[in-house]
Structures are given as structure tokens and as C-alpha cells.
Design a protein around this motif. Structure first.
Motif, PDB file in Angstrom:
ATOM      1  N   VAL A 111      47.271  47.963  38.027  1.00  0.00           N
ATOM      2  CA  VAL A 111      47.451  48.205  39.513  1.00  0.00           C
ATOM      3  C   VAL A 111      48.420  49.292  39.785  1.00  0.00           C
ATOM      4  O   VAL A 111      48.281  50.044  40.808  1.00  0.00           O
TER       5      VAL A 111
ATOM      6  N   TRP B 113      46.423  25.250  46.444  1.00  0.00           N
ATOM      7  CA  TRP B 113      45.109  26.055  46.247  1.00  0.00           C
ATOM      8  C   TRP B 113      44.796  25.870  44.549  1.00  0.00           C
ATOM      9  O   TRP B 113      43.568  25.678  44.397  1.00  0.00           O
TER      10      TRP B 113
ATOM     11  N   TRP C 158      43.289  60.707  32.906  1.00  0.00           N
ATOM     12  CA  TRP C 158      43.620  59.509  32.189  1.00  0.00           C
ATOM     13  C   TRP C 158      44.803  60.018  30.825  1.00  0.00           C
ATOM     14  O   TRP C 158      45.327  59.262  30.308  1.00  0.00           O
TER      15      TRP C 158
ATOM     16  N   ASN D 107      37.998  59.123  30.295  1.00  0.00           N
ATOM     17  CA  ASN D 107      38.855  59.362  31.774  1.00  0.00           C
ATOM     18  C   ASN D 107      38.158  58.475  32.996  1.00  0.00           C
ATOM     19  O   ASN D 107      38.782  57.680  33.525  1.00  0.00           O
TER      20      ASN D 107
ATOM     21  N   MET E  42      38.440  54.619  32.432  1.00  0.00           N
ATOM     22  CA  MET E  42      39.813  54.230  32.372  1.00  0.00           C
ATOM     23  C   MET E  42      40.189  54.061  33.775  1.00  0.00           C
ATOM     24  O   MET E  42      40.746  53.094  34.425  1.00  0.00           O
ATOM     25  N   LEU E  43      39.885  55.138  34.538  1.00  0.00           N
ATOM     26  CA  LEU E  43      40.157  55.122  36.055  1.00  0.00           C
ATOM     27  C   LEU E  43      39.477  54.227  36.862  1.00  0.00           C
ATOM     28  O   LEU E  43      40.003  53.514  37.642  1.00  0.00           O
TER      29      LEU E  43
ATOM     30  N   MET F  79      41.023  50.602  36.114  1.00  0.00           N
ATOM     31  CA  MET F  79      42.491  50.906  37.120  1.00  0.00           C
ATOM     32  C   MET F  79      42.341  50.280  38.476  1.00  0.00           C
ATOM     33  O   MET F  79      42.662  49.548  39.116  1.00  0.00           O
ATOM     34  N   VAL F  80      41.075  50.852  38.903  1.00  0.00           N
ATOM     35  CA  VAL F  80      40.526  50.195  40.072  1.00  0.00           C
ATOM     36  C   VAL F  80      40.255  48.659  40.361  1.00  0.00           C
ATOM     37  O   VAL F  80      40.534  48.111  41.044  1.00  0.00           O
TER      38      VAL F  80
ATOM     39  N   CYS G 217      41.231  46.597  38.169  1.00  0.00           N
ATOM     40  CA  CYS G 217      42.542  45.926  38.232  1.00  0.00           C
ATOM     41  C   CYS G 217      42.984  45.795  39.440  1.00  0.00           C
ATOM     42  O   CYS G 217      43.621  44.425  39.747  1.00  0.00           O
ATOM     43  N   ALA G 218      43.105  46.447  40.585  1.00  0.00           N
ATOM     44  CA  ALA G 218      43.573  46.320  41.962  1.00  0.00           C
ATOM     45  C   ALA G 218      42.800  45.328  42.625  1.00  0.00           C
ATOM     46  O   ALA G 218      43.194  44.583  43.390  1.00  0.00           O
TER      47      ALA G 218
ATOM     48  N   ILE H 115      40.821  42.958  41.332  1.00  0.00           N
ATOM     49  CA  ILE H 115      41.172  41.627  40.789  1.00  0.00           C
ATOM     50  C   ILE H 115      42.350  40.873  41.308  1.00  0.00           C
ATOM     51  O   ILE H 115      42.347  39.821  41.415  1.00  0.00           O
ATOM     52  N   ALA H 116      43.365  41.861  41.360  1.00  0.00           N
ATOM     53  CA  ALA H 116      44.775  41.287  41.806  1.00  0.00           C
ATOM     54  C   ALA H 116      44.633  40.717  43.287  1.00  0.00           C
ATOM     55  O   ALA H 116      45.516  39.924  43.507  1.00  0.00           O
ATOM     56  N   LEU H 117      43.799  41.224  43.837  1.00  0.00           N
ATOM     57  CA  LEU H 117      43.822  40.893  45.261  1.00  0.00           C
ATOM     58  C   LEU H 117      42.737  39.867  45.668  1.00  0.00           C
ATOM     59  O   LEU H 117      42.894  39.046  46.658  1.00  0.00           O
TER      60      LEU H 117
ATOM     61  N   PRO I 141      42.703  36.573  44.141  1.00  0.00           N
ATOM     62  CA  PRO I 141      43.468  35.381  44.347  1.00  0.00           C
ATOM     63  C   PRO I 141      43.949  35.368  46.022  1.00  0.00           C
ATOM     64  O   PRO I 141      43.957  34.292  46.682  1.00  0.00           O
ATOM     65  N   LEU I 142      44.734  36.500  46.433  1.00  0.00           N
ATOM     66  CA  LEU I 142      45.401  36.658  47.705  1.00  0.00           C
ATOM     67  C   LEU I 142      44.353  36.187  48.848  1.00  0.00           C
ATOM     68  O   LEU I 142      44.611  35.297  49.570  1.00  0.00           O
TER      69      LEU I 142
ATOM     70  N   SER J  98      41.391  34.822  48.264  1.00  0.00           N
ATOM     71  CA  SER J  98      41.171  33.274  48.247  1.00  0.00           C
ATOM     72  C   SER J  98      41.980  32.424  48.798  1.00  0.00           C
ATOM     73  O   SER J  98      41.452  31.472  49.800  1.00  0.00           O
ATOM     74  N   ILE J  99      43.142  32.461  48.558  1.00  0.00           N
ATOM     75  CA  ILE J  99      44.200  31.644  49.109  1.00  0.00           C
ATOM     76  C   ILE J  99      44.510  31.781  50.590  1.00  0.00           C
ATOM     77  O   ILE J  99      44.173  30.660  51.347  1.00  0.00           O
TER      78      ILE J  99
END
Lengths: 309, 288
Positions: free
Chosen positions: A88, A122, A200, B19, B22-23, B26-27, B29-30, B32-34, B36-37, B39-40
Motif C-alpha cells: 500500500v 465486527w 518495479w 514490472n 508487481m505493480l 501493489m494496487v 494490496c491497496a 485488500i487494505a480497504l 475491512p474498512l 465492511s466495518i
């Protein structure tokens, strides 16, 4: 005129007293934790952290199951949170255009603002059923023969605790990694790009090596947070003081046992043993934080041989 | 030569593929990180809104089986706890920050103070609860709002020190020099020039700190303890919104679960509104 200079001096002394009070507060915390747990420290000594027997009825207190639960759940959290957080952070600093990185960075920060009891709520009703149905069931079907994934998929347990901790520390590691990565000098990137590196390759060979110590600092900070986290963990870990080889099994953690048993501890030795767990938690997070600050700070100076601006 | 060219092309294709892969990761990852937010927030919104009405904010909790219960006492309790924490944490934090920024920026003692503040920031909240229990609950022989407020206050101090120090340092030295050149005393310069210049940033820091501590639960288990009735006495156990959410969430009753969701919606609105408003306010804060 004399009185005016007195006001000046008094004002300075007041601020100095405030600063001294803050330092004294930390010492008071250390001393109080130590004196209150000395009964347990004297009685059990080193066996406190090696014994698995936690039995208030017989008066035996060994904290190993809790230490095990804290270590394993935090390890799962780090294992999952680190690649995602660094990803991220790279996305926000190197890939996303500004109109996208600002709102997404803001949303990731919001994750850190959610109270842990809400993560727990949650966790119980949404996340644990999800973990049971979509993570544990398939893992159990395919890899159930391994001790690591054996046992009934209950949902609640070590895995759920580790995963929820991962979600909670992602914003911490991301925030620090982002700051560190954006502090890498632009020349470092231009050098790699000028040699014909792809985006990369630039990130991998020019940016990450420069930032790795600082990112490590962020990871340790996240670890400290995971180790001390109480509410969300106690709500999903199952609160059973057993050491199991399976990450599906219910477990317990140091912070969770304090939250659960503190107000029930009527005997002196019981209370003292719980406070000793608190002392251990304090010492571990204290050392980890010091270490993290050192790593983050050392990046500000840049590595030897790196390009400086 | 041709062979070399072919080899180069093949190599290049692989590099470019790596390239893009991997890029894309990264997208991902962003994204996935969002999840849970999202969902909560959606679950709290959807499940919490049903029970959130005026009665919920003003009524006492009702026994299982009776409808119309609320978390009025928890809301009031949280406000009282946060007030006590502010009374303890804000002066101590701001004064320490003034010392670090205006009187002694470098040296051993200021470094120690900063290190201590960072360490306090990292102490698990439950350990702060133990400390407040040992120092306040045991001598007073009772769980109390004061002990809960003190625990939260201890957590507030380092947040305010680090934030306020940063804000004070953003005030340009030329402001201070102008004041001193006019013959003002140093304390006058601090009180009449430096603090007013940085006041928006300081208020933002304080609000963020308050947002952070108002959702704390763990230390309150050992200090404020919770209360089923109205209580505004600081020497008695007191209810708190996060404590009530916790107790309802782990109860076996469906009805209480619904109340926990509504309580969470209330708490999250409180916390998010404070932090969003103060974050947006800091964005605009700039010194030239």
C-alpha cells in the motif's frame, strides 16, 4: 520591572515541572508494576514464564500459554500485514496519481481511528464466520492432515485473532513506510530510471534498499501495537489457556488474560501474577518502541553510500 | 548479432511482465487494505441505524426482554471520563510541549522527555489501566470515574506533547524575534504570539487525541468498571460507551447484540467526526 522577570522565571519553571512530571510518570509506572508484582516474581521466579500451569484454585501461575498466544497471534499479524502495508505504501507514493493517493491514504488512516472494541464486535459477528467458512474450511479440507491446520474449524481462535490484528496494524506500518519511502531522494529513483530500469526495478533496487531500515522500524512499531492489543483479541481468540499446535484452536493472550481475570482476582498472589504479566507486556513494548524509534531515526540520516540531497 | 538481439528482446519481455505483475500486486494490496474498512463501516451503518433513535441516546439500558433500552448513561459517562482525562492531560501535555519547543530544544533532558513521551505512547492501554488501578482504585477502595479518567488522561499526555511540539515548531522564529525586539518578555511572547499563532494546530491535536481515547475500552475495565445506572459522581463506578458495547457484544442475547451495533454506530460517529473534522482543519494550516 523585577516582578516581570519573576513571572518569566516562574513560567519557565512551570513548564519544566510539567516536563519532569511526565518523566516521573513513566518511572512511577515501572516502579508500581514492579512492586505490585514482586510477590509473584519472588514466589515463581523464572518458572513464571516457562510453566504452562495457570490455576487460581491450586495457586499455580505459569504464563506460558498467554505468552505463546501473544507471540503466535502477533507473528501471524506481522506475516500478513507487512507485505500488504509495504504494498500500500508503495502504491500511495510511487504508483497512484495524487488525486487517488490522497483519498486512499486518508481511508487507510481511518482504519487506525476505529476503536478496538468495534473491531472486536465486527470480528465476532462478521469476520469470524467469514474466517470459518472461507479460510478455515478450505484449509481444513486440503491441508487438514498437517498439525498446523488440524482440529475443528471453529472460526474463533488463534487464526482469527492474528488476522484481525493484521488489519489493525496495517495503517500503522503503512503510515510509517509511506513517510519513509517518500523521504527517499528523487535522485535515487532518477539514477535507476536513467540506467533503463523499469518502475518495479527502480522500486526494488533503488527505493526499498534505501528505505528498508525505516520500514523495519515501522514493522516493529506495528508489532508493539499487536502485542499490546487487548479488546479485539479477547473477543475473537477464544480465551482458553492452552498451547495447541493448530492455528484453528482457541488460545489466550497476555493482554486478554489481564482484561478477563483482573477484576476477579481476589487473592494477592493471583492479582500479583496478573500484574506481572502486565509488567512483561510493558517491558516488551518498551524495548520494541525504543528499537523502532532508533531504526526510523537512523533513516533520516540516510545509509552510507546513498545519494544525499 | 541477431541472436543477441533476440536474447535481449526475450529478456526485456520478462522484465516488463514482472514490472506489470508487481505493480498490479501493489494496487491489489491497496484494495485488500480497504475491504475491512468498508465492511466495518457498512455493517455498523446497516445494523446500527435500526436501533439508533432519541430514546437510545437518552434512556438507561433495559433488562433483557424489555424494549426501549438505551445507552444514555454510557454516553454521559464517556463524556465525563473524557472531560477528566482532558483536565489531566491537556495542561500537562501543552506545558511540556512549550518547554520542549520554546525553552530547551536540544540537550539530554529534552531528549529524555521526548523518549519518555514516545514510550508512553507505545504502552499497551491495558497496562495503563493496571497502573491507574494500583495508584487510584486500591487507595480509594472503589472503582471510580476518576480512576478511568486518569487512565485515559495518561494516554492523552504523550499524544498532546508530540503533536503540540510539532505545531509550536512550525511557528517561524521571526515571529518570536519580532516580539522580543519590541521588548516583550519571553513568557509574553509565548502566550501572546506563539500560542495564538499555533492555536488551530494545537486544538486539532487535542481533538485527535480525544477521539483516540474516547473509544478506549481496556483500561476502563480495570478502573471505571461500568455502571447500569445514572451516575455522575467521580468517586463511583461509571458507565462508558465502549464498555457497554463490549459487555453487550459478548452477551448471549440477540437484542443486546443489536444494541451493541447501535452503540458502535454512536461511538464511531463520535470518533470519526472528531478526527475527520480535525484532519481537514490541519490540512489548511500552513505557515509561510
Amino acid at each position: 520591572m523585577l516582578s516581570a522577570s519573576w513571572v518569566d522565571r516562574i513560567f519557565k519553571v512551570i513548564t519544566l515541572l510539567a516536563a519532569s512530571a511526565v518523566v516521573a510518570l513513566l518511572f512511577a509506572i515501572i516502579i508500581k508494576l514492579y512492586t505490585q508484582s514482586s510477590f509473584s516474581i519472588d514466589k515463581f521466579g523464572f518458572s513464571f514464564i516457562t510453566s504452562t500451569d495457570w490455576n487460581p484454585v491450586t495457586g499455580e501461575y505459569g504464563a506460558l500459554p498467554f505468552i505463546f498466544g501473544t507471540v503466535v497471534s502477533s507473528f501471524i499479524a506481522i506475516l500478513i500485514a507487512v507485505p500488504i502495508s509495504v504494498g500500500v505504501a508503495i502504491f500511495l507514493t510511487e504508483i497512484a496519481p495524487r488525486w487517488l493517493s490522497t483519498p486512499i491514504g486518508f481511508l487507510v488512516e481511518l482504519l487506525a481511528a476505529i476503536p478496538s472494541v468495534i473491531y472486536g464486535l465486527w470480528g465476532i459477528f462478521i469476520f469470524v464466520p467469514f474466517v470459518r467458512n472461507y479460510i478455515q474450511m478450505p484449509l481444513h479440507d486440503v491441508l487438514g492432515w498437517m498439525p498446523l491446520f488440524s482440529g475443528p474449524p471453529l472460526g474463533i481462535g488463534m487464526l482469527a485473532a492474528g488476522l484481525i490484528l493484521a488489519i489493525m496494524i496495517i495503517p500503522i506500518i503503512t503510515a510509517i513506510s509511506k513517510d519513509i519511502i517518500s523521504s527517499v531522494p528523487i535522485l535515487q529513483r532518477e539514477g535507476a530510471l536513467a540506467l533503463g530500469a523499469t518502475k518495479w526495478e527502480t522500486i526494488k533496487y533503488a527505493v526499498l534498499p534505501y528505505a528498508k531500515t525505516g520500514i523495519l522500524g515501522g514493522i516493529i512499531l506495528g508489532l508493539g501495537r499487536a502485542i499490546g492489543e487487548t479488546m479485539a483479541v479477547t473477543m475473537v481468540i477464544g480465551n482458553r489457556a492452552e498451547i495447541s499446535s493448530s492455528i484453528f484452536a482457541p488460545a489466550h493472550s497476555m493482554a486478554a488474560v489481564i482484561a478477563n481475570e483482573f477484576t476477579e482476582a481476589t487473592e494477592d498472589v493471583y492479582l500479583s501474577a496478573i500484574i506481572e504479566i502486565g509488567l512483561l507486556l510493558f517491558l516488551v513494548t518498551f524495548v520494541l518502541n525504543g528499537l523502532a524509534r532508533f531504526f526510523i531515526w537512523s533513516v533520516a540520516r540516510g545509509p552510507r553510500g546513498g545519494i544525499r540531497q | 548479432m541477431n541472436n543477441l538481439q533476440a536474447q535481449y528482446n526475450k529478456h526485456m519481455i520478462r522484465r516488463k511482465a514482472t514490472n506489470y505483475i508487481m505493480l498490479t500486486m501493489m494496487v491489489l494490496c491497496a484494495v485488500i487494505a480497504l475491504i475491512p474498512l468498508i465492511s466495518i463501516l457498512t455493517h455498523i451503518g446497516a445494523s446500527g441505524i435500526k436501533g439508533l433513535n432519541l430514546g437510545f441516546i437518552t434512556n438507561l439500558p433495559s433488562p433483557v426482554g424489555e424494549t426501549g433500552g438505551g445507552m444514555g448513561n454510557g454516553l454521559v459517562g464517556t463524556l465525563i471520563l473524557v472531560t477528566i482525562a482532558s483536565v489531566i492531560g491537556i495542561p500537562l501535555g501543552v506545558l511540556t510541549a512549550i518547554y520542549l519547543s520554546e525553552y530547551q530544544q536540544i540537550g539530554i533532558f529534552p531528549s529524555v522527555v521526548r523518549f519518555v513521551a514516545d514510550s508512553l505512547l507505545g504502552i499497551p492501554s491495558i497496562v495503563v489501566g493496571i497502573f491507574a488501578y494500583v495508584v487510584i482504585v486500591i487507595p480509594m477502595k472503589s472503582f471510580s470515574a476518576f480512576a478511568g479518567g486518569a487512565a485515559l488522561g495518561i494516554m492523552l499526555i504523550p499524544i498532546i506533547i508530540r503533536g503540540t511540539e510539532g505545531m509550536l515548531r512550525m511557528v517561524p522564529d521571526s515571529y518570536r524575534e519580532a516580539g522580543l525586539a519590541l521588548g516583550m518578555r519571553k513568557w509574553r511572547v509565548i502566550v501572546s504570539i506563539v500560542l495564538p499563532t499555533a492555536i488551530r494546530g494545537i486544538v486539532t491535536t487535542i481533538m485527535l487525541g480525544i477521539a483516540r481515547i474516547s473509544g478506549e475500552t481496556a483500561p476502563l475495565l480495570l478502573t471505571a468498571f461500568g455502571n447500569h445506572y445514572w451516575s455522575t459522581r467521580i468517586d463511583q463506578p461509571i458507565a462508558a460507551l465502549p464498555l457497554q458495547i463490549f459487555n453487550y457484544a459478548i452477551s448471549p442475547f440477540e437484542e443486546w447484540h443489536n444494541q451493541a451495533w447501535s452503540g458502535s454506530l454512536l461511538l464511531i460517529l463520535l470518533v470519526l467526526i472528531i478526527s475527520i473534522v480535525s484532519r481537514v482543519a490541519t490540512r489548511q494550516q500552513k505557515f509561510k
